[in-house]
Write a protein that holds these residues in place. Sequence first.
Motif, PDB file in Angstrom:
ATOM      1  N   VAL A 157       1.237  -1.268  -0.159  1.00 44.11           N
ATOM      2  CA  VAL A 157       0.481  -0.003   0.381  1.00 44.11           C
ATOM      3  C   VAL A 157       0.882   1.488  -0.108  1.00 44.11           C
ATOM      4  O   VAL A 157       0.505   2.219  -0.865  1.00 44.11           O
ATOM      5  CB  VAL A 157      -1.206   0.545   1.273  1.00 44.11           C
ATOM      6  CG1 VAL A 157      -1.877  -1.190   1.207  1.00 44.11           C
ATOM      7  CG2 VAL A 157       0.091   0.342   2.519  1.00 44.11           C
ATOM      8  N   LEU A 158       2.199   1.405   0.844  1.00 45.55           N
ATOM      9  CA  LEU A 158       3.132   2.147   0.284  1.00 45.55           C
ATOM     10  C   LEU A 158       3.074   2.401  -1.268  1.00 45.55           C
ATOM     11  O   LEU A 158       3.427   3.863  -1.567  1.00 45.55           O
ATOM     12  CB  LEU A 158       4.023   2.225   1.904  1.00 45.55           C
ATOM     13  CG  LEU A 158       3.924   2.093   3.668  1.00 45.55           C
ATOM     14  CD1 LEU A 158       4.700   2.202   4.278  1.00 45.55           C
ATOM     15  CD2 LEU A 158       3.274   3.617   3.168  1.00 45.55           C
ATOM     16  N   ASP A 159       3.569   1.415  -1.345  1.00 40.63           N
ATOM     17  CA  ASP A 159       4.282   2.070  -3.155  1.00 40.63           C
ATOM     18  C   ASP A 159       3.315   2.379  -3.669  1.00 40.63           C
ATOM     19  O   ASP A 159       3.719   3.156  -4.724  1.00 40.63           O
ATOM     20  CB  ASP A 159       4.887   0.401  -3.056  1.00 40.63           C
ATOM     21  CG  ASP A 159       5.423   0.179  -5.498  1.00 40.63           C
ATOM     22  OD1 ASP A 159       6.120   0.674  -5.297  1.00 40.63           O
ATOM     23  OD2 ASP A 159       4.189  -0.319  -5.710  1.00 40.63           O
ATOM     24  N   LYS A 160       1.629   1.565  -3.507  1.00 41.99           N
ATOM     25  CA  LYS A 160       0.834   2.564  -4.209  1.00 41.99           C
ATOM     26  C   LYS A 160       0.584   3.591  -4.492  1.00 41.99           C
ATOM     27  O   LYS A 160       0.178   4.343  -5.369  1.00 41.99           O
ATOM     28  CB  LYS A 160      -0.028   1.404  -4.369  1.00 41.99           C
ATOM     29  CG  LYS A 160      -1.842   1.717  -4.458  1.00 41.99           C
ATOM     30  CD  LYS A 160      -1.694   1.550  -5.984  1.00 41.99           C
ATOM     31  CE  LYS A 160      -1.935   0.536  -6.882  1.00 41.99           C
ATOM     32  NZ  LYS A 160      -1.586   0.745  -8.495  1.00 41.99           N
ATOM     33  N   PHE A 161       0.361   4.053  -3.274  1.00 42.16           N
ATOM     34  CA  PHE A 161       0.138   5.368  -2.945  1.00 42.16           C
ATOM     35  C   PHE A 161       1.686   6.389  -3.212  1.00 42.16           C
ATOM     36  O   PHE A 161       1.001   7.451  -3.743  1.00 42.16           O
ATOM     37  CB  PHE A 161      -0.206   5.703  -1.393  1.00 42.16           C
ATOM     38  CG  PHE A 161      -2.188   5.780  -1.030  1.00 42.16           C
ATOM     39  CD1 PHE A 161      -2.698   6.021  -0.255  1.00 42.16           C
ATOM     40  CD2 PHE A 161      -2.434   4.323  -1.343  1.00 42.16           C
ATOM     41  CE1 PHE A 161      -4.330   6.702  -0.171  1.00 42.16           C
ATOM     42  CE2 PHE A 161      -3.999   3.697  -0.956  1.00 42.16           C
ATOM     43  CZ  PHE A 161      -4.452   4.881  -0.947  1.00 42.16           C
ATOM     44  N   ALA A 162       2.659   5.392  -2.603  1.00 42.40           N
ATOM     45  CA  ALA A 162       3.781   7.031  -3.767  1.00 42.40           C
ATOM     46  C   ALA A 162       3.614   6.691  -5.082  1.00 42.40           C
ATOM     47  O   ALA A 162       4.011   7.915  -6.003  1.00 42.40           O
ATOM     48  CB  ALA A 162       4.688   5.833  -3.476  1.00 42.40           C
ATOM     49  N   GLY A 163       3.208   5.992  -5.927  1.00 42.14           N
ATOM     50  CA  GLY A 163       2.607   5.757  -7.093  1.00 42.14           C
ATOM     51  C   GLY A 163       1.669   6.589  -7.897  1.00 42.14           C
ATOM     52  O   GLY A 163       1.568   6.808  -8.787  1.00 42.14           O
ATOM     53  N   ASP A 165       1.524   9.684  -5.701  1.00 37.38           N
ATOM     54  CA  ASP A 165       1.625  11.286  -5.431  1.00 37.38           C
ATOM     55  C   ASP A 165       0.786  11.541  -4.088  1.00 37.38           C
ATOM     56  O   ASP A 165       0.535  12.005  -4.184  1.00 37.38           O
ATOM     57  CB  ASP A 165       1.537  12.547  -6.643  1.00 37.38           C
ATOM     58  CG  ASP A 165       2.873  11.821  -7.537  1.00 37.38           C
ATOM     59  OD1 ASP A 165       3.952  11.035  -7.040  1.00 37.38           O
ATOM     60  OD2 ASP A 165       2.118  11.793  -8.548  1.00 37.38           O
ATOM     61  N   LYS A 166       0.631  10.210  -3.303  1.00 31.31           N
ATOM     62  CA  LYS A 166      -0.375  10.349  -2.206  1.00 31.31           C
ATOM     63  C   LYS A 166       0.095  10.304  -0.883  1.00 31.31           C
ATOM     64  O   LYS A 166       1.090   9.467  -1.082  1.00 31.31           O
ATOM     65  CB  LYS A 166      -1.540  10.329  -2.424  1.00 31.31           C
ATOM     66  CG  LYS A 166      -2.865  10.017  -3.289  1.00 31.31           C
ATOM     67  CD  LYS A 166      -4.070   9.389  -3.328  1.00 31.31           C
ATOM     68  CE  LYS A 166      -5.351  10.007  -4.088  1.00 31.31           C
ATOM     69  NZ  LYS A 166      -5.402  11.730  -3.947  1.00 31.31           N
ATOM     70  N   ASP A 167       0.831  11.000  -0.039  1.00 31.43           N
ATOM     71  CA  ASP A 167       1.085  11.198   0.945  1.00 31.43           C
ATOM     72  C   ASP A 167       0.097  10.047   2.045  1.00 31.43           C
ATOM     73  O   ASP A 167      -0.971   9.741   1.929  1.00 31.43           O
ATOM     74  CB  ASP A 167       1.243  12.375   2.237  1.00 31.43           C
ATOM     75  CG  ASP A 167       1.928  13.359   1.340  1.00 31.43           C
ATOM     76  OD1 ASP A 167       3.016  12.553   0.966  1.00 31.43           O
ATOM     77  OD2 ASP A 167       1.748  15.254   1.213  1.00 31.43           O
ATOM     78  N   VAL A 168       1.006   8.976   3.065  1.00 30.39           N
ATOM     79  CA  VAL A 168       0.540   8.044   3.147  1.00 30.39           C
ATOM     80  C   VAL A 168       0.875   8.165   5.481  1.00 30.39           C
ATOM     81  O   VAL A 168       2.493   8.122   5.562  1.00 30.39           O
ATOM     82  CB  VAL A 168       0.795   6.742   2.995  1.00 30.39           C
ATOM     83  CG1 VAL A 168       0.137   5.624   4.454  1.00 30.39           C
ATOM     84  CG2 VAL A 168       0.353   6.204   2.328  1.00 30.39           C
ATOM     85  N   THR A 169       0.475   9.006   5.832  1.00 26.35           N
ATOM     86  CA  THR A 169       0.860   8.952   7.236  1.00 26.35           C
ATOM     87  C   THR A 169       0.862   7.406   8.471  1.00 26.35           C
ATOM     88  O   THR A 169       1.854   7.856   9.196  1.00 26.35           O
ATOM     89  CB  THR A 169      -0.464  10.246   8.148  1.00 26.35           C
ATOM     90  OG1 THR A 169      -0.977   8.867   8.559  1.00 26.35           O
ATOM     91  CG2 THR A 169       0.103  11.536   7.631  1.00 26.35           C
ATOM     92  N   GLU A 170       0.302   6.792   8.166  1.00 26.16           N
ATOM     93  CA  GLU A 170       0.288   5.649   9.306  1.00 26.16           C
ATOM     94  C   GLU A 170      -0.524   4.932   8.403  1.00 26.16           C
ATOM     95  O   GLU A 170      -1.584   4.894   7.547  1.00 26.16           O
ATOM     96  CB  GLU A 170      -0.166   6.064  10.040  1.00 26.16           C
ATOM     97  CG  GLU A 170       0.763   6.336  11.639  1.00 26.16           C
ATOM     98  CD  GLU A 170       0.337   6.906  12.660  1.00 26.16           C
ATOM     99  OE1 GLU A 170       0.639   6.850  13.643  1.00 26.16           O
ATOM    100  OE2 GLU A 170      -0.805   8.125  12.559  1.00 26.16           O
TER     101      GLU A 170
END
Length: 300
Positions: A157-163, A165-170
Amino acid sequence: MAAKPNVTTSAQYSTSAREEDFATRFTDNWDALRNIMGIMRPSRKAPGTKLVSYKASVDGGLKGGTVAEGDEIPFTKMKVEPVAYGDIDIDKYAKSVTIESVAKYGADVAVEKTDEAFLVALQNKVLTDFYTFLGTGTLKVTEKTWQRALAMAKGKVLDKFAGLDKDVTEVVGFANILDAYDYLGDKEITVQTMFGLNYVENFLGYRTLFLLPEKYIASKKVIALPVENIDLYYVDPSDSNFAKLGLNYTVKGETNLIGVHVEGDYSRATGDMYTIMGMKLWAEYLDGIAVATVSVAGAG
């Protein structure tokens, strides 16, 4: 002696303490759950609002790769498509307690205990729908151990949201409770409980890991998603259009998640409670939900 002019009497009170108590406890429980999950403020929606999730994909194939020195690197075109799942429905529930029940068991049992059980059942209905929805997440991964499944689900999920261009806090996770205790063994760890939910905070990189029974999540399965991907939508039970039908429900709190009305039915000698709610826990991105499975051969 006559009463003073404009004194507020019992006739001016249209709601009961029982209605207010029920609505307050329900809302307080959901506020606590929002804090545990890290959900932002609930979003009020109009009745009939469509529930939509989004799916991101590559449009026209991946571009680039081997690019000659100095040449311009081509862009890969992306697209995000909405997927509609239905409306936010108004759910209606009621329970009734007879005068014989109160006479036999007392109000503490016949009324208060059944109110509490009714409240829990309403909460569980919303959560059960959410767990079912989480299982439709499209980020799939298979690992050899439960710990690796947890780690890779979060990584996905971290990789998907980085793709995107969305920030993930937790990130929060959901796992089978027996798998969790099997992994923990005799390790020292604090499992907390709130309105029937077991959870561990700050566990293996997760903000919160919810430990669920088999009926909600199968053994050897882990689900992960960013807190930014969780939304709580609701329809306000105090909507003025409902009042035009002569239906007035008690609501409490900053967000009116549930409406409650209590009245006595003299024709049947019962005390009846009616509730309405239009609540949905939802994820904006289906491909922002990772569903990891532990392979049977490497389970552990």
